[in-house]
Design a protein around this motif. Structure first.
Motif, PDB file in Angstrom:
ATOM      1  N   ARG A  90     -11.888   6.880  -1.278  1.00 35.64           N
ATOM      2  CA  ARG A  90     -12.574   6.212  -0.157  1.00 35.64           C
ATOM      3  C   ARG A  90     -11.810   6.353   1.151  1.00 35.64           C
ATOM      4  O   ARG A  90     -12.423   6.562   2.219  1.00 35.64           O
ATOM      5  CB  ARG A  90     -12.748   4.722  -0.488  1.00 35.64           C
ATOM      6  CG  ARG A  90     -13.526   3.930   0.556  1.00 35.64           C
ATOM      7  CD  ARG A  90     -13.396   2.435   0.305  1.00 35.64           C
ATOM      8  NE  ARG A  90     -12.024   1.968   0.545  1.00 35.64           N
ATOM      9  CZ  ARG A  90     -11.587   0.740   0.263  1.00 35.64           C
ATOM     10  NH1 ARG A  90     -12.396  -0.126  -0.340  1.00 35.64           N
ATOM     11  NH2 ARG A  90     -10.338   0.398   0.533  1.00 35.64           N
ATOM     12  N   ASP A  91     -10.476   6.282   1.086  1.00 31.12           N
ATOM     13  CA  ASP A  91      -9.651   6.267   2.290  1.00 31.12           C
ATOM     14  C   ASP A  91      -8.722   7.476   2.266  1.00 31.12           C
ATOM     15  O   ASP A  91      -7.694   7.463   1.583  1.00 31.12           O
ATOM     16  CB  ASP A  91      -8.819   4.977   2.374  1.00 31.12           C
ATOM     17  CG  ASP A  91      -9.672   3.728   2.226  1.00 31.12           C
ATOM     18  OD1 ASP A  91     -10.774   3.689   2.805  1.00 31.12           O
ATOM     19  OD2 ASP A  91      -9.217   2.785   1.534  1.00 31.12           O
ATOM     20  N   THR A  93      -5.648   6.416  -2.015  1.00 34.06           N
ATOM     21  CA  THR A  93      -6.908   6.678  -1.299  1.00 34.06           C
ATOM     22  C   THR A  93      -8.029   5.770  -1.780  1.00 34.06           C
ATOM     23  O   THR A  93      -9.167   5.908  -1.334  1.00 34.06           O
ATOM     24  CB  THR A  93      -7.350   8.138  -1.495  1.00 34.06           C
ATOM     25  OG1 THR A  93      -7.755   8.347  -2.849  1.00 34.06           O
ATOM     26  CG2 THR A  93      -6.229   9.108  -1.137  1.00 34.06           C
ATOM     27  N   TRP A  94      -7.705   4.847  -2.656  1.00 33.42           N
ATOM     28  CA  TRP A  94      -8.673   3.931  -3.271  1.00 33.42           C
ATOM     29  C   TRP A  94      -9.869   4.702  -3.822  1.00 33.42           C
ATOM     30  O   TRP A  94     -10.997   4.528  -3.441  1.00 33.42           O
ATOM     31  CB  TRP A  94      -9.091   2.839  -2.303  1.00 33.42           C
ATOM     32  CG  TRP A  94      -9.399   1.546  -3.015  1.00 33.42           C
ATOM     33  CD1 TRP A  94     -10.622   0.968  -3.189  1.00 33.42           C
ATOM     34  CD2 TRP A  94      -8.452   0.692  -3.672  1.00 33.42           C
ATOM     35  NE1 TRP A  94     -10.489  -0.194  -3.914  1.00 33.42           N
ATOM     36  CE2 TRP A  94      -9.169  -0.393  -4.234  1.00 33.42           C
ATOM     37  CE3 TRP A  94      -7.069   0.725  -3.862  1.00 33.42           C
ATOM     38  CZ2 TRP A  94      -8.552  -1.423  -4.949  1.00 33.42           C
ATOM     39  CZ3 TRP A  94      -6.459  -0.287  -4.579  1.00 33.42           C
ATOM     40  CH2 TRP A  94      -7.205  -1.345  -5.098  1.00 33.42           C
ATOM     41  N   LYS A 113      -6.343  16.094   6.072  1.00 33.86           N
ATOM     42  CA  LYS A 113      -6.616  14.912   5.258  1.00 33.86           C
ATOM     43  C   LYS A 113      -6.647  15.274   3.775  1.00 33.86           C
ATOM     44  O   LYS A 113      -6.969  16.395   3.403  1.00 33.86           O
ATOM     45  CB  LYS A 113      -7.964  14.294   5.671  1.00 33.86           C
ATOM     46  CG  LYS A 113      -7.980  13.709   7.078  1.00 33.86           C
ATOM     47  CD  LYS A 113      -9.328  13.052   7.378  1.00 33.86           C
ATOM     48  CE  LYS A 113      -9.325  12.419   8.760  1.00 33.86           C
ATOM     49  NZ  LYS A 113     -10.609  11.734   9.061  1.00 33.86           N
ATOM     50  N   GLU A 152       0.827  -1.218   0.000  1.00 34.72           N
ATOM     51  CA  GLU A 152       0.000   0.000   0.000  1.00 34.72           C
ATOM     52  C   GLU A 152       0.852   1.254   0.000  1.00 34.72           C
ATOM     53  O   GLU A 152       0.493   2.259  -0.615  1.00 34.72           O
ATOM     54  CB  GLU A 152      -0.942  -0.011   1.210  1.00 34.72           C
ATOM     55  CG  GLU A 152      -2.058  -1.041   1.113  1.00 34.72           C
ATOM     56  CD  GLU A 152      -3.058  -0.899   2.247  1.00 34.72           C
ATOM     57  OE1 GLU A 152      -3.015   0.121   2.957  1.00 34.72           O
ATOM     58  OE2 GLU A 152      -3.884  -1.805   2.422  1.00 34.72           O
ATOM     59  N   GLU A 160      -3.788  10.801   5.789  1.00 34.19           N
ATOM     60  CA  GLU A 160      -3.597  11.677   6.945  1.00 34.19           C
ATOM     61  C   GLU A 160      -2.267  12.404   6.785  1.00 34.19           C
ATOM     62  O   GLU A 160      -1.200  11.812   6.915  1.00 34.19           O
ATOM     63  CB  GLU A 160      -3.601  10.858   8.234  1.00 34.19           C
ATOM     64  CG  GLU A 160      -4.918  10.159   8.536  1.00 34.19           C
ATOM     65  CD  GLU A 160      -5.958  11.101   9.109  1.00 34.19           C
ATOM     66  OE1 GLU A 160      -5.617  12.271   9.383  1.00 34.19           O
ATOM     67  OE2 GLU A 160      -7.121  10.666   9.292  1.00 34.19           O
ATOM     68  N   THR A 195      -7.833  13.414  -0.098  1.00 36.80           N
ATOM     69  CA  THR A 195      -8.192  12.334  -1.016  1.00 36.80           C
ATOM     70  C   THR A 195      -7.561  12.641  -2.372  1.00 36.80           C
ATOM     71  O   THR A 195      -6.895  11.798  -2.962  1.00 36.80           O
ATOM     72  CB  THR A 195      -9.715  12.193  -1.141  1.00 36.80           C
ATOM     73  OG1 THR A 195     -10.297  13.472  -1.445  1.00 36.80           O
ATOM     74  CG2 THR A 195     -10.303  11.649   0.151  1.00 36.80           C
TER      75      THR A 195
END
Length: 408
Positions: free
Chosen positions: A358-359, A354-355, A367, A344, A362, A369
């Protein structure tokens, strides 16, 4: 510190000597330069002062004349440069021709002819397949293991490292939207890649075989192929990337010659499908390169993709690019495609990290994306060199700036 006194183990020592184009302080004149540590040698001035037969190639505002001169000239010039910066007898002549790196302006080092971008990482291709085709029996498309997939990009928007990237606008349409809308991309991404720079051209109608790779490709550099994922998603069926990719491609100001990377050559991953003869590298010299890439957003490292995992090599990409008879031109640039490893923390795009949003990542400043205005993305890399020393690749950095409405 005097320019010759490069600290032991410096990744830009005399074993490296990448080429660039610079302007000295207080001047707009562009000159070919060679990096040694934290200094830049005016290569044209040094060649003239030392009576080099290649002085005319180096006293130019771009690398293209040297690129076009071919492999014998590349090797001769590299040997000469190595001597100029290491042999004490040259020191008095050469030392005044150095400039501190921090004092010069760096430019795009060569005039880009054509630009092609490939899709050569199996890890990246499988991740993208899993994101967009989660129910498919195979995350790879049927052709992926048989040929290096690529597309033609826009050479006029290749930018030197340090150039701001304006957030692109275009049409975008989410699957649930009733109709497309127009506006700035809200899913701006990066792609950590390696770019290969063509020197010697080829004849129209004559494919370039695998074994001729080093006769045509001068060197390589880091490359960031910025991507507007929302624009791309709406436009790319059925013809592939267009406006989602063509707005900016950033490259390093320094081109590392292939001869500096002899110790970094490695075999590519094991082939799982039989290849047609023009791509079969079973009996060829190792075509991969062990490059350790680092991706940072606002100074925070988010990924470390390994280039050694790339399924398709640069030689195979060149062979495929010309197998239909297309000719090479001096200054052609082709990108490897996003470099992603199996872990990953080795993914070379935010799409994967971040898929697809979605994720969130940090970061110390919040944050992410996809990229926000003001974000700075930096690619850096090194490769194994002689005697255990590292060969540094010039970094690629770019800051995202907001779209300016011309009517405002």
């Amino acid at each position: 510190m005097p320019p010759f006194d490069v600290p032991e183990g410096d990744p830009f020592g005399p074993h490296n000597l990448p080429y660039g184009v610079f302007s000295p302080p207080g001047s707009s004149e562009q000159r070919v330069g060679v990096r040694l540590g934290d200094h830049v040698l005016d290569a044209g001035a040094a060649a003239h002062a030392l009576g080099s037969p290649y002085a005319s190639l180096l006293a130019r505002p771009t690398l293209n004349p040297l690129l076009a001169a071919g492999r014998t000239a590349w090797s001769d010039v590299r040997r000469a440069l190595t001597a100029w910066v290491t042999v004490p007898a040259h020191r008095e002549t050469v030392e005044p021709l150095f400039h501190p790196l921090s004092s010069v302006t760096l430019h795009l080092p060569f005039e880009v002819a054509d630009y092609v971008d490939f899709y050569a990482s199996e890890n990246h291709a499988r991740n993208v397949g899993r994101i967009f085709r989660p129910d498919a029996a195979d995350s790879l498309t049927p052709n992926w293991k048989h040929l290096p997939i690529g597309y033609h990009g826009r050479s006029g928007t290749v930018l030197v490292s340090g150039t701001d990237v304006v957030r692109p606008s275009g049409q975008r349409k989410a699957p649930t939207d009733p109709a497309p809308v127009f506006g700035p991309s809200v899913r701006l991404d990066i792609e950590a890649e390696v770019g290969f720079v063509v020197g010697a051209p080829s004849e129209l109608g004559r494919p370039v075989p695998l074994g001729d790779f080093r006769d045509h490709v001068f060197g390589l550099c880091l490359l960031n192929d910025w991507s507007a994922r929302d624009v791309q998603a709406w436009e790319y069926v059925p013809l592939g990337p267009f406006l989602g990719k063509s707005f900016a491609t950033s490259v390093s100001a320094w081109i590392t010659p292939l001869d500096a990377l002899e110790e970094a050559r490695v075999a590519p991953p094991e082939r799982t499908h039989a290849l047609l003869p023009y791509l079969d590298d079973t009996d060829e010299e190792p075509g991969g390169y062990d490059l350790r890439i680092s991706v940072a957003v606002n100074g925070h490292v988010v990924s470390e993709p390994p280039f050694s995992t790339m399924y398709w090599t640069a030689a195979q990409q060149l062979a495929h690019m010309t197998v239909n008879g297309a000719s090479l031109r001096t200054g052609d640039l082709y990108g490897s495609g996003t470099v992603s490893g199996p872990a990953e923390g080795q993914r070379g795009s935010l799409l994967e990290l971040t898929w697809n949003g979605r994720d969130a990542l940090e970061l110390p400043d919040g944050k992410r994306t996809f990229l926000e205005d003001g974000d700075v993305v930096t690619l850096s890399a090194w490769a194994p060199g002689p005697g255990g020393v590292r060969v540094g690749l010039g970094e690629v950095t770019g800051r995202v700036t907001p779209r300016v409405d011309p009517s405002s």
